[in-house]
Design an enzyme around this catalytic site. Structure first.
Site, PDB file in Angstrom:
ATOM      1  N   ARG A 177     -14.249  13.967 -10.061  1.00  0.00           N
ATOM      2  CA  ARG A 177     -15.025  14.597 -11.142  1.00  0.00           C
ATOM      3  C   ARG A 177     -16.092  15.562 -10.638  1.00  0.00           C
ATOM      4  O   ARG A 177     -17.143  15.718 -11.272  1.00  0.00           O
ATOM      5  CB  ARG A 177     -15.666  13.538 -12.052  1.00  0.00           C
ATOM      6  N   CYS A 180     -16.064  10.038 -21.368  1.00  0.00           N
ATOM      7  CA  CYS A 180     -16.609   8.866 -20.671  1.00  0.00           C
ATOM      8  C   CYS A 180     -18.044   9.141 -20.246  1.00  0.00           C
ATOM      9  O   CYS A 180     -18.339  10.187 -19.661  1.00  0.00           O
ATOM     10  CB  CYS A 180     -15.770   8.543 -19.442  1.00  0.00           C
ATOM     11  N   GLU A 204     -21.180  10.143 -15.831  1.00  0.00           N
ATOM     12  CA  GLU A 204     -20.122  11.148 -15.625  1.00  0.00           C
ATOM     13  C   GLU A 204     -20.442  12.392 -16.455  1.00  0.00           C
ATOM     14  O   GLU A 204     -20.157  13.510 -16.073  1.00  0.00           O
ATOM     15  CB  GLU A 204     -18.762  10.566 -16.049  1.00  0.00           C
TER      16      GLU A 204
HETATM   17  C1  LIG Z   1     -12.610  12.536 -26.463  1.00  0.00           C
HETATM   18  C2  LIG Z   1     -12.806  13.016 -25.057  1.00  0.00           C
HETATM   19  C3  LIG Z   1     -11.938  12.597 -24.059  1.00  0.00           C
HETATM   20  C4  LIG Z   1     -12.114  13.025 -22.742  1.00  0.00           C
HETATM   21  N1  LIG Z   1     -11.239  12.593 -21.790  1.00  0.00           N
HETATM   22  C5  LIG Z   1     -11.402  13.008 -20.501  1.00  0.00           C
HETATM   23  C6  LIG Z   1     -10.489  12.559 -19.480  1.00  0.00           C
HETATM   24  O1  LIG Z   1      -9.541  11.827 -19.731  1.00  0.00           O
HETATM   25  N2  LIG Z   1     -10.697  12.993 -18.210  1.00  0.00           N
HETATM   26  C7  LIG Z   1     -11.746  13.822 -17.873  1.00  0.00           C
HETATM   27  O2  LIG Z   1     -11.894  14.188 -16.695  1.00  0.00           O
HETATM   28  N3  LIG Z   1     -12.618  14.263 -18.821  1.00  0.00           N
HETATM   29  C8  LIG Z   1     -12.475  13.874 -20.108  1.00  0.00           C
HETATM   30  N4  LIG Z   1     -13.350  14.312 -21.071  1.00  0.00           N
HETATM   31  C9  LIG Z   1     -14.491  15.166 -20.688  1.00  0.00           C
HETATM   32  C10 LIG Z   1     -14.225  16.680 -20.835  1.00  0.00           C
HETATM   33  O3  LIG Z   1     -13.356  16.922 -21.919  1.00  0.00           O
HETATM   34  C11 LIG Z   1     -13.606  17.307 -19.596  1.00  0.00           C
HETATM   35  O4  LIG Z   1     -14.402  17.063 -18.470  1.00  0.00           O
HETATM   36  C12 LIG Z   1     -13.413  18.824 -19.805  1.00  0.00           C
HETATM   37  O5  LIG Z   1     -12.529  19.296 -18.842  1.00  0.00           O
HETATM   38  C13 LIG Z   1     -14.715  19.606 -19.785  1.00  0.00           C
HETATM   39  O6  LIG Z   1     -14.409  20.961 -20.124  1.00  0.00           O
HETATM   40  P1  LIG Z   1     -15.417  21.825 -21.023  1.00  0.00           P
HETATM   41  O7  LIG Z   1     -14.876  23.196 -21.112  1.00  0.00           O
HETATM   42  O8  LIG Z   1     -15.671  21.146 -22.307  1.00  0.00           O
HETATM   43  O9  LIG Z   1     -16.713  21.792 -20.099  1.00  0.00           O
HETATM   44  P2  LIG Z   1     -18.229  21.843 -20.622  1.00  0.00           P
HETATM   45  O10 LIG Z   1     -18.564  20.541 -21.243  1.00  0.00           O
HETATM   46  O11 LIG Z   1     -18.474  23.070 -21.398  1.00  0.00           O
HETATM   47  O12 LIG Z   1     -19.001  21.951 -19.227  1.00  0.00           O
HETATM   48  C14 LIG Z   1     -19.046  20.883 -18.334  1.00  0.00           C
HETATM   49  C15 LIG Z   1     -19.677  21.354 -17.027  1.00  0.00           C
HETATM   50  O13 LIG Z   1     -18.839  22.329 -16.417  1.00  0.00           O
HETATM   51  C16 LIG Z   1     -19.531  23.578 -16.271  1.00  0.00           C
HETATM   52  N5  LIG Z   1     -18.584  24.647 -16.634  1.00  0.00           N
HETATM   53  C17 LIG Z   1     -17.907  24.806 -17.805  1.00  0.00           C
HETATM   54  N6  LIG Z   1     -17.120  25.888 -17.734  1.00  0.00           N
HETATM   55  C18 LIG Z   1     -17.313  26.441 -16.511  1.00  0.00           C
HETATM   56  C19 LIG Z   1     -16.811  27.590 -15.839  1.00  0.00           C
HETATM   57  N7  LIG Z   1     -15.920  28.398 -16.422  1.00  0.00           N
HETATM   58  N8  LIG Z   1     -17.248  27.850 -14.568  1.00  0.00           N
HETATM   59  C20 LIG Z   1     -18.145  27.034 -13.953  1.00  0.00           C
HETATM   60  N9  LIG Z   1     -18.664  25.931 -14.532  1.00  0.00           N
HETATM   61  C21 LIG Z   1     -18.258  25.644 -15.792  1.00  0.00           C
HETATM   62  C22 LIG Z   1     -20.710  23.534 -17.240  1.00  0.00           C
HETATM   63  O14 LIG Z   1     -21.768  24.339 -16.786  1.00  0.00           O
HETATM   64  C23 LIG Z   1     -21.037  22.042 -17.234  1.00  0.00           C
HETATM   65  O15 LIG Z   1     -21.851  21.723 -16.126  1.00  0.00           O
HETATM   66  C24 LIG Z   1     -13.193  13.898 -22.410  1.00  0.00           C
HETATM   67  C25 LIG Z   1     -14.055  14.337 -23.430  1.00  0.00           C
HETATM   68  C26 LIG Z   1     -13.864  13.906 -24.739  1.00  0.00           C
HETATM   69  C27 LIG Z   1     -14.798  14.415 -25.801  1.00  0.00           C
END
Ligand SMILES: Cc1cc2nc3c(=O)[nH]c(=O)nc-3n(C[C@H](O)[C@H](O)[C@H](O)COP(=O)(O)OP(=O)(O)OC[C@H]3O[C@@H](n4cnc5c(N)ncnc54)[C@H](O)[C@@H]3O)c2cc1C
Length: 315
Positions: free
Chosen positions: A188, A241, A311
């Protein structure tokens, strides 16, 4: 925020106004005092002074270069599905990638996606083309850039094992193509090589793909999606999570054993479906969520002797 490698200045209202003008000249839309709760799946978080909506990597290059020359830093936001933002919001402008969805290329054994493309859409595009590589991401919300930045993973797969390279804009506005072997993938988390000055912004993700049977691919991702919906509060406001899995255990099982399901602080409650999920069911504030997180950490320590580590990313 990704820590900067160079000294960072504070944003003044004059600098914000200059950035807004500059963004307009390069065709980047922006919004003032945008509440981050509108852009996070938790529905929690105060405003940022300016939110910028680039559509193309070159615009991110221009924005990062402009900020880097002034020793200023921006934050970057994808789908906001892994973020807990404070009630006071943040002091820096936020680059929102969700309009960076245009570029998708299939090149023999790789698929290249714009960083703001929802991971689910990237998965559908590969499956529709009869290509395997992202099926492990069934049910993963957020953008592909966010998934890469946090090495998201599920169902035994993760971004580390499917990424071929990332296109990354660094804190000086330099565009780098970084091969997966040069990236510091960990559970992660992702670290860039030293040549990529922080804060860095992923603008494109190249995924390795192989030919597969479209029907079999569709069946397996639909099955995984259904399993996810059965196990996790997918439709509710949450940010995935809350804690990382400690060595040899699932954080949800630790919290379940500690009797945490249903625990509540204000509008934040521990899901009855999965104890590692906090749900915002009644207009929770970040303070509510943090209060509940403190109680969960204390309960896991008291009953199981385990120190849980967050996380979810905190802004
Ligand atoms: C219902 C649910 C289920 C989930 N299940 C999982 C799972 O099974 N496994 C898992 O790993 N995660 C899970 N997640 C967490 C999340 O969905 C993932 O980690 C997802 O990939 C985050 O992507 P995001 O675009 O929403 O990132 P954001 O929440 O927008 O950003 C997260 C972090 O990444 C950085 N970031 C975002 N985009 C970029 C970019 N383009 N360049 C550099 N940094 C960036 C941001 O600055 C921030 O620090 C879940 C979330 C929910 C709500």
């Amino acid at each position: 925020m990704t820590t900067a490698d160079h000294t960072t200045e504070r944003w003044t209202s004059a600098a914000l106004a200059d950035l807004e003008r500059m963004a307009e000249t390069i065709g980047v839309a922006s919004r003032h005092l945008e509440p981050l709760r509108r852009h996070t799946s938790f529905g929690v978080g105060g405003p940022c002074p300016l939110m910028l909506f680039p559509e193309r990597p070159e615009q991110v290059v221009d924005l990062a270069q402009w900020a880097g020359q002034r020793a200023l830093c921006c934050r970057i936001l994808g789908g906001g599905t892994n973020l807990l933002v404070g009630d006071a919001g943040v002091a820096e402008p936020v680059i929102n990638t969700t309009r960076m969805t245009l570029e998708t290329r299939f090149e023999r054994d790789r698929a290249v996606f714009a960083a703001g493309l929802p991971t689910a859409r990237a998965l559908h595009k590969t499956v529709a083309a009869g290509l395997d590589g992202l099926v492990w991401a069934a049910g993963l919300p957020g953008t592909l850039g966010g998934a890469a930045a946090g090495n998201a993973g599920c169902w035994g797969g993760d971004m580390a094992s499917c990424t071929e390279y990332l296109d990354v804009v660094d804190g000086r506005g330099q565009l780098h193509r970084v091969a997966t072997a040069d990236l510091g993938w960990e559970y992660r988390s992702l670290a860039m090589p030293r040549s990529v000055i922080s804060p860095w912004f992923v603008v494109a993700v190249a995924v390795r793909v192989q030919e597969g049977d479209p029907l079999a691919l569709r069946t397996s991702y639909e099955e995984l999606q259904t399993r996810k919906r059965d196990k996790q509060p997918v439709g509710a406001r949450n940010s995935g999570c809350v804690f990382r899995n400690p060595e040899g255990r699932a954080a949800g099982a630790v919290l379940d054993a500690a009797g945490c399901k249903g625990m509540r602080v204000g509008g934040a409650v521990v899901s009855e479906q999965h104890a590692n999920f906090i749900v915002n069911d009644r207009g929770a504030t970040c303070e509510d969520v943090e209060g509940l997180i403190d109680q969960l950490v204390a309960a896991a320590r008291r009953t199981e002797g385990i120190d849980l580590q967050p996380e979810v990313r905190r802004w």
